[in-house]
Design a protein around this motif. Structure first.
Motif, short mmCIF file in Angstrom:
data_model
loop_
_atom_site.label_atom_id
_atom_site.label_comp_id
_atom_site.label_asym_id
_atom_site.label_seq_id
_atom_site.Cartn_x
_atom_site.Cartn_y
_atom_site.Cartn_z
N THR A 1 3.89 12.55 60.47
CA THR A 1 3.13 12.91 61.60
C THR A 1 4.47 14.27 61.83
OG1 THR A 1 1.77 11.33 61.06
CG2 THR A 1 2.68 12.23 63.41
N ARG A 2 5.60 13.67 62.30
CA ARG A 2 6.34 14.45 63.01
C ARG A 2 6.34 15.97 62.56
NH1 ARG A 2 8.62 15.10 68.17
NH2 ARG A 2 7.81 12.78 68.34
N VAL A 3 6.54 15.73 60.82
CA VAL A 3 7.02 17.24 60.08
C VAL A 3 5.54 17.44 60.51
CG1 VAL A 3 6.63 18.27 58.27
CG2 VAL A 3 8.41 16.12 58.63
N LYS A 4 4.63 17.33 60.08
CA LYS A 4 2.88 18.23 61.20
C LYS A 4 2.98 18.40 62.07
CE LYS A 4 -1.68 17.39 60.73
NZ LYS A 4 -2.97 16.65 59.85
N THR B 1 3.14 23.01 65.85
CA THR B 1 3.64 23.82 67.11
C THR B 1 4.24 25.47 66.49
OG1 THR B 1 4.16 21.33 67.53
CG2 THR B 1 5.18 23.31 68.97
N LYS B 2 4.79 25.66 65.51
CA LYS B 2 5.59 26.47 64.67
C LYS B 2 4.15 27.75 64.51
CE LYS B 2 9.50 25.13 66.10
NZ LYS B 2 10.59 25.87 66.07
N ASN B 3 2.92 27.10 64.47
CA ASN B 3 2.57 27.27 64.21
C ASN B 3 2.32 28.53 62.51
OD1 ASN B 3 -0.44 29.41 64.03
ND2 ASN B 3 0.16 31.17 64.85
N ILE B 4 2.78 27.77 61.67
CA ILE B 4 3.00 27.94 60.45
C ILE B 4 2.19 26.96 59.72
CG2 ILE B 4 4.69 27.36 58.17
CD1 ILE B 4 7.11 27.65 60.64
N GLU C 1 2.79 27.63 53.62
CA GLU C 1 4.60 28.51 53.61
C GLU C 1 4.85 27.79 53.87
OE1 GLU C 1 5.48 31.50 58.15
OE2 GLU C 1 3.17 31.10 57.48
N LEU C 2 4.98 26.95 55.02
CA LEU C 2 6.18 25.79 54.59
C LEU C 2 6.53 25.42 53.65
CD1 LEU C 2 7.88 24.84 56.15
CD2 LEU C 2 6.80 22.51 57.03
N ALA C 3 5.12 24.77 52.91
CA ALA C 3 5.43 24.53 51.37
C ALA C 3 7.04 25.56 50.29
CB ALA C 3 4.98 24.55 50.70
N LYS C 4 6.52 26.93 50.77
CA LYS C 4 6.51 27.86 50.00
C LYS C 4 8.55 27.68 50.54
CE LYS C 4 3.36 30.89 48.19
NZ LYS C 4 2.57 32.06 48.73
N LYS C 5 8.56 27.98 52.06
CA LYS C 5 10.06 28.06 52.65
C LYS C 5 10.63 27.10 51.92
CE LYS C 5 8.44 30.66 56.98
NZ LYS C 5 8.92 30.11 58.64
N ILE C 6 10.08 25.87 51.66
CA ILE C 6 10.88 24.70 51.27
C ILE C 6 11.18 24.10 49.78
CG2 ILE C 6 10.96 23.43 53.89
CD1 ILE C 6 8.99 21.62 52.60
N GLY C 7 10.53 25.33 49.19
CA GLY C 7 10.58 24.90 47.94
C GLY C 7 9.64 23.79 47.30
N GLU D 1 15.74 23.73 58.93
CA GLU D 1 16.19 25.57 59.27
C GLU D 1 14.63 26.24 59.19
OE1 GLU D 1 18.43 25.91 55.07
OE2 GLU D 1 20.00 24.80 56.16
N ALA D 2 13.64 25.33 58.32
CA ALA D 2 12.49 26.62 58.02
C ALA D 2 11.50 26.12 59.31
CB ALA D 2 11.86 25.34 57.05
N LEU D 3 11.61 24.82 60.03
CA LEU D 3 10.99 24.49 61.32
C LEU D 3 11.71 24.98 62.27
CD1 LEU D 3 9.17 21.21 60.31
CD2 LEU D 3 8.17 23.90 60.69
#
Length: 101
Positions: free
Chosen positions: A11-14, A19-22, A26-32, A58-60
């Protein structure tokens, strides 16, 4: 027990992602990872590994402790540049005092 922590951390990740409007994709690609795996993390169906935790941090652009706020009574300290309610109250009191002069 672990499932409860997975849900809280997910829930915190989401929340941080939204909040970062990602987008999830997009986030899945950034973290592989796949978008499905990120969705499973956010919904508490999959645990978060340490390497993925570091990649998410790092991504967030957040502290690693951000993922653990409110778990076991942990509270994140406000950042120095953030204005707190106490700061606003103090400012209002100073303004009132100076207005009287």
């Amino acid at each position: 027990m672990t499932e409860d922590y997975n849900k809280l951390i997910g829930t915190r990740v989401k929340m941080l992602r939204v909040t970062k409007n990602i987008s999830q994709t997009e986030l899945a690609k950034k973290i592989g990872v796949t978008q499905t795996h990120l969705s499973n993390i956010e919904n508490g169906r999959a645990g978060l590994t340490i390497p993925n935790l570091i990649k998410l941090h790092e991504a967030l652009e957040c502290t690693i402790s951000s993922f653990f706020v409110d778990i076991e009574g942990t509270v994140e300290e406000p950042k120095k540049e953030e204005v707190t309610l106490a700061d606003l109250t103090e400012l209002l009191l100073l303004l009132k005092k100076n207005k009287g002069n």
